[in-house]
Design an enzyme around this catalytic site. Structure first.
Site, PDB file in Angstrom:
ATOM      1  N   TYR A 197     -36.269   1.360  79.943  1.00 38.21           N
ATOM      2  CA  TYR A 197     -36.100   1.867  78.534  1.00 38.21           C
ATOM      3  C   TYR A 197     -35.162   3.163  78.685  1.00 38.21           C
ATOM      4  O   TYR A 197     -34.304   3.448  77.755  1.00 38.21           O
ATOM      5  CB  TYR A 197     -37.370   2.170  78.025  1.00 38.21           C
ATOM      6  CG  TYR A 197     -37.426   2.982  76.642  1.00 38.21           C
ATOM      7  CD1 TYR A 197     -37.350   2.347  75.374  1.00 38.21           C
ATOM      8  CD2 TYR A 197     -37.818   4.274  76.931  1.00 38.21           C
ATOM      9  CE1 TYR A 197     -37.110   3.455  74.136  1.00 38.21           C
ATOM     10  CE2 TYR A 197     -37.662   5.283  75.831  1.00 38.21           C
ATOM     11  CZ  TYR A 197     -37.667   4.577  74.395  1.00 38.21           C
ATOM     12  OH  TYR A 197     -37.500   5.457  73.426  1.00 38.21           O
ATOM     13  N   SER A 239     -34.174   9.904  73.529  1.00 36.79           N
ATOM     14  CA  SER A 239     -35.387  10.134  74.079  1.00 36.79           C
ATOM     15  C   SER A 239     -35.668  11.108  75.212  1.00 36.79           C
ATOM     16  O   SER A 239     -34.646  10.898  76.163  1.00 36.79           O
ATOM     17  CB  SER A 239     -36.009   8.784  74.355  1.00 36.79           C
ATOM     18  OG  SER A 239     -37.134   8.952  75.069  1.00 36.79           O
ATOM     19  N   GLU A 261     -37.702  10.519  77.466  1.00 36.53           N
ATOM     20  CA  GLU A 261     -37.845   9.686  78.596  1.00 36.53           C
ATOM     21  C   GLU A 261     -36.464   9.594  79.406  1.00 36.53           C
ATOM     22  O   GLU A 261     -36.538   9.126  80.734  1.00 36.53           O
ATOM     23  CB  GLU A 261     -37.805   8.281  78.013  1.00 36.53           C
ATOM     24  CG  GLU A 261     -38.251   7.046  79.185  1.00 36.53           C
ATOM     25  CD  GLU A 261     -39.501   7.345  79.782  1.00 36.53           C
ATOM     26  OE1 GLU A 261     -40.409   7.900  79.524  1.00 36.53           O
ATOM     27  OE2 GLU A 261     -39.649   6.687  81.005  1.00 36.53           O
TER      28      GLU A 261
END
Ligand code: NAP
Ligand code: GDD
Length: 321
Positions: free
Chosen positions: A149, A125, A127
């Site tokens: 996460y 990801s 992120e």
């Protein structure tokens, strides 16, 4: 020739359901791993239930992963299962690490034991870039995750690279930037906005409560992104790829496009609610997908504006019905 076999973990999710559609269209025998629940939540795969084989398994349970791989005998494994909602990762940090991080090692270990010749896709990801070290972000950009996460995904990413290098597995990590669509869960900001735009227009909601309107993301269209996952596993050599659109928009832009389409005014309906703000924010993400374009021949097909409008239309139709 017998059909190629694919196993999708997270098949009940947004990406898993789109990927199952794509692989069935390509003639694959599709297997999915699902976890037991007292109430089944299979809406996204209801339309293809009789064309896929489901196996009970959980990323927390090694035995179930080994048994799932033995039963499915996959040529390709797509590991899409994860606790995927960033905001909840502060509420359940260690569980997020178990699902989203260590779960990847469990699945890679099961693959080594059962089907080391299979090809493996890990859902990494953007992120992981978090507090970005470089603009735009590409495969060489260092990670600086800003949420439990993001930290768990960075672990999942590096364990995939490490197993490729340690055991010569065909293991690929796709670093995907945000991608959305009509199957997106309601808690993610784009779908929350498009659902509320439709509900406000129909008089079914009074306001839209949001956190940080200034955050910027590189948002693409989910069906395009599952095509990229498949292309990655068709390469002779496993490598990592960034998948993005190369364009960033703010949450405010998203509201403006959705509300404009629904004939609504932002100032009349949007309420800033601090409870939706995060302990540490990712302010700006924008991806450089040149490697995917050059190596995979992949391009995004749907613009952000088109996607938000089609999501508003779908939510309006569904709520009206
Ligand atoms: P999603 O809609 O939240 O789907 C997540 C899936 O994971 C669901 O099928 C869920 O099953 C399953 N799952 C969660 N915990 C599990 C466990 N312990 N064992 C087995 N299955 C479990 O997520 P998505 O948007 O499709 O994303 C797919 C993957 O890509 C995720 O790994 C996500 O982190 C990653 N990713 C997504 C984006 C994006 O913008 N969408 C971008 C980059 C990376 P239930 O139905 O039982 O909950
Ligand atoms: N969810 C949500 N709800 N986000 C809000 C809200 C709100 O009410 N108000 C503002 N935001 C902001 C968040 O603070 C964040 O900056 C941005 O909107 C996007 O939030 P999400 O849609 O929840 O997505 P995300 O970027 O945190 O995570 C998604 O993309 C990642 C890839 O970068 C998820 O799909 C992750 O699984 C994925 O890895």
């Amino acid at each position: 020739m017998s059909a190629r076999r694919a196993l999708i973990t997270g098949i009940t999710g947004q990406d898993g359901s789109h990927l199952a559609d794509l692989l069935l269209d390509k003639g694959y025998e599709v297997h999915g791993m699902v976890r037991r629940s007292s109430t089944e939540k299979f809406e996204r795969i209801e339309h293809l239930r009789d064309r896929i084989t489901l196996h009970q398994g959980d990323l927390l349970d090694q035995r179930s992963l080994v048994d799932t791989l033995r039963a499915a005998r996959p040529d390709e494994i797509y590991n899409l299962a994860a606790m995927s909602f960033v905001a909840v990762s502060w509420i359940q940090p260690t569980l997020t690490a178990e699902f989203t991080g260590v779960g990847v090692t469990r699945l890679l270990e099961a693959m080594r034991e059962v089907c080391p010749q299979a090809r493996f896709y890990q859902a990494s990801s953007s992120e992981m870039f978090g507090k970005v070290r470089q603009v735009p972000q590409n495969e060489a950009t260092p990670f600086y995750p800003r949420s439990p996460y993001g930290v768990a995904k960075a672990y999942g990413h590096f364990i995939t690279v490490n197993y490729r290098e340690s055991y010569d597995l065909h293991a690929t990590s796709g670093i995907l930037f945000n991608h959305e669509g009509t199957r997106r869960a309601l808690e993610f900001v784009t779908r929350k906005i498009t659902w509320h735009a439709a509900a406000l227009k129909l008089g079914m909601a009074k306001e839209l409560r949001l956190g940080n309107l200034d955050a910027e993301r590189d948002w693409g269209y989910a069906p395009d992104y599952v095509e990229a996952m498949w292309r990655m596993l068709q390469q002779d050599h496993a490598e990592d790829y960034v998948i993005a659109t190369g364009k960033a928009h703010s949450v405010r832009d998203c509201v403006e496009i959705a509300f404009d389409h629904a004939g609504l005014e932002l100032d009349r309906h949007v309420v800033i609610d601090d409870s939706f703000k995060r302990p540490a924010e990712v302010d700006h993400l924008i991806g450089d997908y040149s490697k995917a374009r050059e190596t995979l021949g992949w391009e995004p097909t749907t613009s952000f504006e088109e996607m938000i409008r089609l999501m508003v239309d779908a939510d309006y139709k569904q709520l009206k019905a």
